[in-house]
Structure formats: C-alpha cells, structure tokens
Scaffold this motif. Structure first.
Motif, PDB file in Angstrom:
ATOM      1  N   UNK A   1      21.347 -32.429   0.930  1.00 38.20           N
ATOM      2  CA  UNK A   1      21.282 -31.274   0.031  1.00 38.20           C
ATOM      3  C   UNK A   1      21.877 -31.636  -1.328  1.00 38.20           C
ATOM      4  N   UNK A   2      22.882 -32.506  -1.367  1.00 35.65           N
ATOM      5  CA  UNK A   2      23.421 -32.966  -2.645  1.00 35.65           C
ATOM      6  C   UNK A   2      22.360 -33.727  -3.439  1.00 35.65           C
TER       7      UNK A   2
ATOM      8  N   UNK B   1      18.446 -30.730 -10.753  1.00 32.00           N
ATOM      9  CA  UNK B   1      19.056 -30.788 -12.080  1.00 32.00           C
ATOM     10  C   UNK B   1      18.348 -31.803 -12.981  1.00 32.00           C
ATOM     11  N   UNK B   2      18.012 -32.958 -12.418  1.00 32.21           N
ATOM     12  CA  UNK B   2      17.469 -34.050 -13.230  1.00 32.21           C
ATOM     13  C   UNK B   2      15.963 -33.976 -13.461  1.00 32.21           C
ATOM     14  N   UNK B   3      15.208 -33.453 -12.506  1.00 34.80           N
ATOM     15  CA  UNK B   3      13.754 -33.520 -12.600  1.00 34.80           C
ATOM     16  C   UNK B   3      13.051 -32.181 -12.724  1.00 34.80           C
ATOM     17  N   UNK B   4      13.564 -31.163 -12.081  1.00 32.90           N
ATOM     18  CA  UNK B   4      12.837 -29.892 -12.034  1.00 32.90           C
ATOM     19  C   UNK B   4      13.363 -28.854 -13.022  1.00 32.90           C
TER      20      UNK B   4
ATOM     21  N   UNK C   1      13.188 -19.323 -10.318  1.00 36.78           N
ATOM     22  CA  UNK C   1      14.495 -19.375  -9.664  1.00 36.78           C
ATOM     23  C   UNK C   1      14.411 -20.200  -8.382  1.00 36.78           C
ATOM     24  N   UNK C   2      15.520 -20.857  -8.079  1.00 38.38           N
ATOM     25  CA  UNK C   2      15.688 -21.587  -6.827  1.00 38.38           C
ATOM     26  C   UNK C   2      17.056 -21.204  -6.296  1.00 38.38           C
TER      27      UNK C   2
END
Length: 91
Positions: free
Chosen positions: A42-43, A50-53, A62-63
């Motif tokens: 999950x990390x 954070x980096x791609x989406x 929202x996620x």
C-alpha cells in the motif's frame, strides 16, 4: 487489508488506474478494490499515486484508501458471501 475507492472523471485515466490496482488486489465493486497485501504494497501504491496519477487528477477526482485492522468485522450479503469461503471445483 486495504480498501481503495476512487472516482476519476477521465475515462482513460480511470481505466489505467483500475488496471494498475488489479495487479495488487481484486475488484469488489466498479470503483472499489480490496487489497490483501502488506503495508509495503500500500505504501508503493501511495507513492505511485503521488508520483504518477495525482498530477493528472482534476478537482472532480478522488481516491480514498481505507486501512482496515485485523479486528475489523466484515459482514457480507448476497454474492459477496461467497468471497469469504474457499470452494473447489473438481472435474
């Protein structure tokens, strides 16, 4: 166990995100995945978010990630009752 729920307005991005999540867990509902892996997994998902989406998200997207403890009780109805049982098919 982790539950990932998402609402992404862009069809292409939503499909890409669903395919990405399917590598780690299984779909419970159209935009809800159950991930039965370690905190490390999950990390990694959070880092990829954070980096791609995240930079591709709009204000409408929202996620949500729910971290469930081992003491959480899951009550299932309908077809979902089959998810808690192992069954075998013998041909």
């Amino acid at each position: 166990m982790f539950i990932v729920s998402y609402d992404i307005s862009n069809d292409k991005l939503r499909t890409k995100f669903a395919k990405y999540l399917s590598r780690f867990g299984h779909r419970l509902q159209y935009s809800v995945f159950q991930i039965d892996n370690s905190s490390r997994i999950i990390d990694n998902i959070i880092q990829d978010l954070k980096n791609n989406f995240e930079k591709k998200f709009t204000q409408e997207d929202s996620v949500m990630i729910f971290k469930l403890s081992s003491s959480c009780e899951i009550i299932r109805f309908g077809y979902a009752k089959n998810d808690e049982k192992d069954f075998f098919i013998i041909e």
